[in-house]
Design a protein around this motif. Structure first.
Motif, mmCIF file in Angstrom:
data_model
loop_
_atom_site.group_PDB
_atom_site.id
_atom_site.type_symbol
_atom_site.label_atom_id
_atom_site.label_comp_id
_atom_site.label_asym_id
_atom_site.label_seq_id
_atom_site.Cartn_x
_atom_site.Cartn_y
_atom_site.Cartn_z
ATOM 1 N N GLU A 87 0.830 -1.203 0.000
ATOM 2 C CA GLU A 87 0.000 0.000 0.000
ATOM 3 C C GLU A 87 0.867 1.257 0.000
ATOM 4 N N LEU A 88 1.977 1.219 0.737
ATOM 5 C CA LEU A 88 2.907 2.354 0.745
ATOM 6 C C LEU A 88 3.478 2.585 -0.647
ATOM 7 N N VAL A 89 3.827 1.518 -1.348
ATOM 8 C CA VAL A 89 4.353 1.647 -2.712
ATOM 9 C C VAL A 89 3.327 2.332 -3.607
ATOM 10 N N GLN A 90 2.057 1.974 -3.456
ATOM 11 C CA GLN A 90 1.001 2.620 -4.244
ATOM 12 C C GLN A 90 0.887 4.101 -3.897
ATOM 13 N N GLU A 91 0.999 4.429 -2.622
ATOM 14 C CA GLU A 91 0.935 5.827 -2.200
ATOM 15 C C GLU A 91 2.107 6.627 -2.767
ATOM 16 N N LEU A 92 3.291 6.027 -2.724
ATOM 17 C CA LEU A 92 4.472 6.716 -3.236
ATOM 18 C C LEU A 92 4.406 6.891 -4.744
ATOM 19 N N ALA A 93 3.755 5.952 -5.438
ATOM 20 C CA ALA A 93 3.605 6.044 -6.890
ATOM 21 C C ALA A 93 2.754 7.244 -7.297
ATOM 22 N N LYS A 94 1.898 7.704 -6.401
ATOM 23 C CA LYS A 94 1.080 8.890 -6.682
ATOM 24 C C LYS A 94 1.925 10.146 -6.785
ATOM 25 N N GLY A 95 3.096 10.114 -6.167
ATOM 26 C CA GLY A 95 4.006 11.248 -6.215
ATOM 27 C C GLY A 95 3.858 12.165 -5.018
ATOM 28 N N PRO A 96 4.899 12.922 -4.718
ATOM 29 C CA PRO A 96 4.880 13.830 -3.567
ATOM 30 C C PRO A 96 3.826 14.934 -3.662
ATOM 31 N N VAL A 97 3.537 15.398 -4.865
ATOM 32 C CA VAL A 97 2.554 16.480 -5.018
ATOM 33 C C VAL A 97 1.174 16.013 -4.543
ATOM 34 N N ALA A 98 0.842 14.751 -4.779
ATOM 35 C CA ALA A 98 -0.440 14.203 -4.322
ATOM 36 C C ALA A 98 -0.524 14.170 -2.800
ATOM 37 N N HIS A 99 0.629 14.246 -2.135
ATOM 38 C CA HIS A 99 0.672 14.238 -0.675
ATOM 39 C C HIS A 99 0.997 15.625 -0.123
ATOM 40 N N SER A 100 0.766 16.646 -0.926
ATOM 41 C CA SER A 100 0.833 18.065 -0.556
ATOM 42 C C SER A 100 2.237 18.671 -0.491
ATOM 43 N N TRP A 101 3.243 18.029 -1.100
ATOM 44 C CA TRP A 101 4.551 18.675 -1.182
ATOM 45 C C TRP A 101 4.664 19.429 -2.500
ATOM 46 N N PRO A 102 5.429 20.491 -2.534
ATOM 47 C CA PRO A 102 5.441 21.367 -3.704
ATOM 48 C C PRO A 102 6.233 20.847 -4.900
ATOM 49 N N ASP A 103 7.002 19.778 -4.744
ATOM 50 C CA ASP A 103 7.788 19.280 -5.872
ATOM 51 C C ASP A 103 7.693 17.764 -5.956
ATOM 52 N N GLN A 104 8.321 17.190 -6.976
ATOM 53 C CA GLN A 104 8.239 15.749 -7.227
ATOM 54 C C GLN A 104 9.465 15.006 -6.694
ATOM 55 N N ARG A 105 9.907 15.350 -5.505
ATOM 56 C CA ARG A 105 11.107 14.735 -4.936
ATOM 57 C C ARG A 105 10.743 14.003 -3.653
ATOM 58 N N TRP A 106 10.999 12.686 -3.636
ATOM 59 C CA TRP A 106 10.790 11.922 -2.415
ATOM 60 C C TRP A 106 12.050 11.994 -1.562
ATOM 61 N N THR A 107 11.876 12.247 -0.288
ATOM 62 C CA THR A 107 12.973 12.205 0.672
ATOM 63 C C THR A 107 12.571 11.222 1.771
ATOM 64 N N LEU A 108 13.547 10.802 2.560
ATOM 65 C CA LEU A 108 13.220 9.896 3.670
ATOM 66 C C LEU A 108 12.242 10.561 4.634
ATOM 67 N N ALA A 109 12.426 11.855 4.859
ATOM 68 C CA ALA A 109 11.532 12.571 5.774
ATOM 69 C C ALA A 109 10.105 12.587 5.250
ATOM 70 N N ARG A 110 9.935 12.767 3.966
ATOM 71 C CA ARG A 110 8.585 12.778 3.386
ATOM 72 C C ARG A 110 7.953 11.390 3.447
ATOM 73 N N ILE A 111 8.744 10.358 3.157
ATOM 74 C CA ILE A 111 8.226 8.991 3.231
ATOM 75 C C ILE A 111 7.840 8.663 4.667
ATOM 76 N N LYS A 112 8.659 9.099 5.608
ATOM 77 C CA LYS A 112 8.365 8.912 7.031
ATOM 78 C C LYS A 112 7.022 9.548 7.385
ATOM 79 N N THR A 113 6.772 10.733 6.866
ATOM 80 C CA THR A 113 5.507 11.429 7.123
ATOM 81 C C THR A 113 4.332 10.668 6.525
ATOM 82 N N VAL A 114 4.486 10.153 5.308
ATOM 83 C CA VAL A 114 3.415 9.375 4.670
ATOM 84 C C VAL A 114 3.112 8.128 5.504
ATOM 85 N N ILE A 115 4.149 7.442 5.984
ATOM 86 C CA ILE A 115 3.941 6.253 6.814
ATOM 87 C C ILE A 115 3.169 6.627 8.081
#
Length: 104
Positions: A34-62
């Protein structure tokens, strides 16, 4: 008064016994999928301003999605543990981890 002293006063030596190691909660295989599916949506879908995944952003999604707390190192280990050759980048390490020669 210190917390351990209060515990000792109320419950004696048994109150000071450890409850076990405090290991981080792990995502199940289904949750990781499920996390892989969420990450596939991209960072913008999770309210970040750019298309860059960081460990901190993934931590927040989890944390938001599964209500589980990971450290940045824990997120890194989680991703490494679930990495397979098919998921790895074909061009080797990222430019951030490659050593640079003096010529370029």
């Amino acid at each position: 008064m210190q917390r351990w002293r209060r515990s000792w006063t109320k419950g004696g030596p048994r109150a000071l016994r450890t409850a076990g190691s405090a290991s981080p909660p792990r995502l199940s295989e289904a949750e990781f999928a499920e996390l892989v599916q969420e990450l596939a949506k991209g960072p913008v879908a999770h309210s970040w301003p750019d298309q860059r995944w960081t460990l901190a952003r993934i931590k927040t999604v989890i944390g938001r999605r599964f209500h589980k707390g990971y450290t940045l190192q824990g997120v890194r280990k989680l991703l490494i543990r679930h990495a397979s050759p098919a998921r790895c980048r074909p061009d080797g390490p990222s430019s951030a981890t490659r050593s640079r020669s003096p010529a370029g």
